[in-house]
Design a protein around this motif. Structure first.
Motif, short mmCIF file in Angstrom:
data_model
loop_
_atom_site.label_atom_id
_atom_site.label_comp_id
_atom_site.label_asym_id
_atom_site.label_seq_id
_atom_site.Cartn_x
_atom_site.Cartn_y
_atom_site.Cartn_z
N GLN A 75 0.84 -1.31 -0.18
CA GLN A 75 0.24 0.09 -0.05
C GLN A 75 0.95 0.91 0.08
O GLN A 75 0.74 1.76 -0.10
N ILE A 76 1.92 1.11 0.29
CA ILE A 76 2.80 2.77 0.40
C ILE A 76 3.79 2.66 -0.39
O ILE A 76 4.72 1.60 -1.42
N TRP A 135 1.79 2.50 9.97
CA TRP A 135 0.68 3.06 9.16
C TRP A 135 0.01 3.97 9.50
O TRP A 135 -0.12 5.57 8.10
N TYR A 136 0.12 4.65 10.64
CA TYR A 136 -0.33 6.28 10.22
C TYR A 136 1.10 7.76 10.37
O TYR A 136 0.40 7.98 9.33
N SER A 139 -0.11 6.69 6.35
CA SER A 139 -1.86 7.29 5.89
C SER A 139 -1.72 8.57 6.10
O SER A 139 -2.47 9.20 5.60
N SER A 140 -1.13 9.35 7.13
CA SER A 140 -1.13 10.83 7.32
C SER A 140 -0.64 11.71 5.81
O SER A 140 -1.12 12.31 5.43
N LYS A 142 -1.91 11.43 1.86
CA LYS A 142 -1.98 9.91 0.97
C LYS A 142 -1.04 9.99 -0.10
O LYS A 142 -1.15 8.84 -1.14
N LEU A 145 0.96 6.77 -1.12
CA LEU A 145 0.30 5.54 -1.16
C LEU A 145 0.38 5.54 -1.86
O LEU A 145 0.32 5.55 -2.97
N ASN A 151 -10.03 6.37 1.33
CA ASN A 151 -10.15 6.71 1.78
C ASN A 151 -10.50 5.44 3.19
O ASN A 151 -10.16 5.36 4.28
N ILE A 154 -7.66 2.70 3.68
CA ILE A 154 -7.25 3.63 4.69
C ILE A 154 -7.61 2.91 6.00
O ILE A 154 -6.70 2.71 6.65
N LYS A 155 -8.65 3.50 6.36
CA LYS A 155 -9.55 3.62 7.76
C LYS A 155 -9.41 1.88 8.09
O LYS A 155 -9.07 1.45 8.77
N ARG A 158 -6.08 0.86 8.86
CA ARG A 158 -5.42 1.79 10.31
C ARG A 158 -6.05 0.70 11.35
O ARG A 158 -5.51 0.61 12.46
#
Length: 205
Positions: A75-76, A135-136, A139-140, A142, A145, A151, A154-155, A158
């Motif tokens: 995802q990154i 992850w924080y 994902s802070s 976007k 990613l 979104n 992402i949630k 998390r």
């Protein structure tokens, strides 16, 4: 969008491989001078059951952590200094797993079992926090990613990592009075993380 995290992933894979290899160093064969026949060898092996338990738990813990690490880096796509340091914290803690594993193997049957299990479960509390931090951090922003991630995805990721934290804390808390129960919870968490890694794959697809 070109993926910028290949070097981080390759380095991390090497560290995970070393960490999982270190675990076997605490498995010891008896000296030939102390074993005279098969019965004595079998008795020795039975007496080492805590070493086998600790090795198995830690092996699959690190393996599943590697699987989740692989999924999360799917995802990154980009990296910054914060991501590199957050990932470094994960690797630091993963390489440290061999020490509480050795304590668990040596002291689980004795009066110090609660402290050994507390140290063992405690390091996994820290590892869970480090995954949440990674992850924080990613994902802070976007833009770090993969371009098509939503979104909602992402949630979900998390929340997936946050859900494990209370259970780790419970295992750590009860380990001082009920070390066996704490280890059972740790085993259940292995199943949880194995299943949750599949959820991350589905989010990716």
């Amino acid at each position: 969008m070109e993926k910028e995290t290949v070097r981080i992933e390759n380095f991390s894979d090497a560290v995970f491989a070393i960490a999982i290899t270190l675990l076997v160093l605490d498995l010891h064969a008896p000296e030939t001078s102390t074993i005279k026949n098969g019965t004595e060898l079998l008795s020795f092996l039975k007496g080492e059951w805590t070493s086998y338990l600790a090795f198995t738990l830690s092996f699959f813990s690190i393996f599943i952590m590697w699987v989740n690490h692989h999924k999360i880096f799917k995802q990154i796509y980009s990296r910054n200094t914060a991501i590199m340091f957050a990932n470094g914290l994960i690797l630091f803690l993963v390489t440290a797993v061999s020490y509480p594993t050795a304590l668990l193997a040596r002291f689980f049957e004795g009066e110090a079992s609660n402290i050994a299990v507390a140290i063992y479960t405690g390091i996994f509390v820290l590892i869970n926090l480090s995954y949440n931090l990674l992850w924080y951090t990613a994902s802070s922003n976007k833009k770090l990613l993969r371009p098509e991630i939503t979104n909602s995805a992402i949630k979900k990721i998390r929340n997936n990592y946050l859900y494990g934290l209370p259970t780790y804390l419970i295992a750590f808390g009860i380990s001082f009075q009920y070390p066996t129960a704490a280890l059972v919870i740790s085993m259940a968490l292995l199943i949880f993380w194995a299943v949750s890694s599949g959820k991350i794959k589905m989010i990716q697809e």
